[in-house]
Design a protein around this motif. Structure first.
Motif, mmCIF file in Angstrom:
data_model
loop_
_atom_site.group_PDB
_atom_site.id
_atom_site.type_symbol
_atom_site.label_atom_id
_atom_site.label_comp_id
_atom_site.label_asym_id
_atom_site.label_seq_id
_atom_site.Cartn_x
_atom_site.Cartn_y
_atom_site.Cartn_z
ATOM 1 N N UNK A 160 0.816 -1.243 -0.118
ATOM 2 C CA UNK A 160 -0.008 -0.116 -0.197
ATOM 3 C C UNK A 160 0.889 1.063 -0.065
ATOM 4 N N UNK A 161 1.821 1.198 0.631
ATOM 5 C CA UNK A 161 2.761 2.479 0.880
ATOM 6 C C UNK A 161 3.477 2.623 -0.529
ATOM 7 N N UNK A 162 3.782 1.681 -1.054
ATOM 8 C CA UNK A 162 4.543 1.700 -2.453
ATOM 9 C C UNK A 162 3.723 2.573 -3.567
ATOM 10 N N UNK A 163 2.343 2.485 -3.554
ATOM 11 C CA UNK A 163 1.312 3.220 -4.098
ATOM 12 C C UNK A 163 2.004 4.578 -4.227
ATOM 13 N N UNK A 164 2.481 5.289 -3.464
ATOM 14 C CA UNK A 164 2.881 6.534 -3.087
ATOM 15 C C UNK A 164 3.796 6.989 -4.146
ATOM 16 N N UNK A 165 4.479 5.879 -4.536
ATOM 17 C CA UNK A 165 5.929 6.279 -5.688
ATOM 18 C C UNK A 165 5.287 6.329 -7.005
ATOM 19 N N UNK A 166 4.006 5.850 -7.390
ATOM 20 C CA UNK A 166 3.410 5.538 -8.525
ATOM 21 C C UNK A 166 4.539 5.096 -9.664
ATOM 22 N N UNK A 167 4.997 3.890 -9.131
ATOM 23 C CA UNK A 167 5.943 3.253 -10.199
ATOM 24 C C UNK A 167 5.660 1.785 -10.148
ATOM 25 N N UNK A 168 4.897 1.439 -11.200
ATOM 26 C CA UNK A 168 4.328 0.151 -11.468
ATOM 27 C C UNK A 168 5.532 -0.990 -11.508
ATOM 28 N N UNK A 169 6.680 -0.538 -11.685
ATOM 29 C CA UNK A 169 7.819 -1.491 -11.900
ATOM 30 C C UNK A 169 7.956 -2.174 -10.579
ATOM 31 N N UNK A 170 7.628 -1.258 -9.227
ATOM 32 C CA UNK A 170 7.873 -1.651 -8.040
ATOM 33 C C UNK A 170 6.704 -2.518 -7.573
ATOM 34 N N UNK A 171 5.848 -2.901 -8.387
ATOM 35 C CA UNK A 171 4.521 -3.735 -7.887
ATOM 36 C C UNK A 171 4.949 -4.925 -7.468
ATOM 37 N N UNK A 172 5.901 -5.607 -7.972
ATOM 38 C CA UNK A 172 6.155 -7.196 -7.896
ATOM 39 C C UNK A 172 6.852 -7.478 -6.540
ATOM 40 N N UNK A 173 7.923 -6.378 -6.284
ATOM 41 C CA UNK A 173 8.574 -6.253 -5.268
ATOM 42 C C UNK A 173 7.694 -5.934 -3.969
ATOM 43 N N UNK A 174 6.949 -4.967 -4.076
ATOM 44 C CA UNK A 174 5.930 -4.524 -2.920
ATOM 45 C C UNK A 174 4.967 -5.512 -2.474
ATOM 46 N N UNK A 175 4.529 -6.215 -3.558
ATOM 47 C CA UNK A 175 3.572 -7.244 -3.362
ATOM 48 C C UNK A 175 4.104 -8.467 -2.517
ATOM 49 N N UNK A 176 5.446 -8.908 -3.000
ATOM 50 C CA UNK A 176 5.876 -9.869 -2.286
ATOM 51 C C UNK A 176 6.286 -9.510 -1.109
#
Lengths: 161, 151
Positions: free
Chosen positions: A131-147
């Motif tokens: 949820x916090x990673x949404x602040x970055x608006x960087x979809x490339x981070x999605x896999x990392x932050x989900x994991x």
């Protein structure tokens, strides 16, 4: 229903009630649309901290340090030991994430806080990386932050139940 | 106009341009045209001037290097006002995962970048009673970034 079955039924009912109480996640108003994870632990503070550390190491994270929340603000003897923070990291995982999003430091170090409330409840708090990673608006981070979010939930669940 | 005089006049403008706060919404980001050690020293001074206690500096770069990964200077600075941290963590447990405050500071080529999450975006569903605290915290961060941006 004979007496034996009746007793078994009551026992099952009680067990079920106890289990549902023990598994109860913390007040969900904390979490709705927020960036945090909150769980109520079924153990005391010391046991919860110990369980968390075991769960963290068991998932190949490295414990960095543990401290009270107000460490560095007050003298050691005045620290509030009822608010305990565990910091941990996985440097290989982090190295890959930093290449994707240099601002990832906002999620660092990985952290879980255990608090003993005045009423005796022990609550476990963490920022939800997904949820916090949404602040970055960087979809490339999605896999990392989900994991990472999954890891947080599993660690907390394992330690708090 | 002589070269040195022009340079002297242009310097503050150049500073303003290079220290502009980028994307002041969800994530506050500030680029300062200072080498990392100078920017770090300045941040510590600004925090002290504004009444904050620096409780810890997490050396992320050191951790990475110890594990065999190459990293430029990268630190997480934890800080806050002692009474505020103690009071908020007791009265508003929703804030606990975010306390103490933190600013991420790292080297990027010749400059240094500062990054902080906008507190008003951390708990979008926070109860009304929390809003003044989140606004105050956001204001603190903006003042720190403003002073970091001053020449």
């Amino acid at each position: 229903m004979n007496m034996c079955n009746h007793k078994l039924y009551i026992l099952l009912l009680l067990s079920s009630s106890l289990l549902s109480h023990t598994l109860m996640a913390a007040p969900d108003h904390f979490e709705k649309n927020n960036t945090t994870i909150v769980w109520e632990s079924s153990s005391d503070l010391e046991t919860t901290v110990r369980n968390l550390k075991n769960a963290v190491v068991g998932r190949n994270f490295r414990l960095i340090r543990e401290q009270s929340l107000d460490q560095g603000f007050v003298k050691a003897r005045d620290e509030n030991r009822q608010q305990h923070i565990i910091y941990f990291c996985n440097f290989s995982f982090l190295n890959r994430a930093m290449a994707i999003e240099p601002r990832i430091g906002l999620l660092l170090p990985y952290r879980i806080t255990v608090v003993k409330e005045k009423d005796g409840r022990v609550l476990v708090y963490a920022v939800d990386p997904w949820k916090l990673s949404k602040l970055f608006k960087n979809t490339k981070l999605d896999d990392f932050s989900k994991q990472l979010s999954t890891e947080y939930h599993e660690i907390i669940e394992e330690a708090a139940l | 106009m002589s070269g040195p005089r022009l340079a002297a006049l242009a310097a503050p403008l150049l500073w303003q341009l290079t220290t502009a706060v980028i994307g002041a919404e969800e994530v506050l980001t500030l680029r300062v045209p200072l080498a990392f050690p100078e920017a770090m020293a300045k941040l510590q001074s600004v925090l002290k001037t504004q009444g904050h206690t620096l409780s810890r500096i997490q050396r992320v770069d050191l951790g990475l290097e110890r594990h065999g990964y190459k990293s430029d200077k990268y630190r997480v600075v934890f800080f806050g006002r002692t009474k505020e941290i103690q009071r908020w963590s007791k009265q508003y447990p929703e804030l606990i995962p975010f306390l103490p405050y933190k600013i991420v500071i790292f080297a990027e080529e010749e400059d240094t970048l500062l990054v902080a999450a906008n507190p008003e975006h951390l708990l979008p569903a926070a109860e009304k009673k929390l809003q003044p605290m989140l606004r105050r915290w956001h204001g603190d961060l903006r003042r720190i970034f403003r002073d970091m941006g001053k020449e």
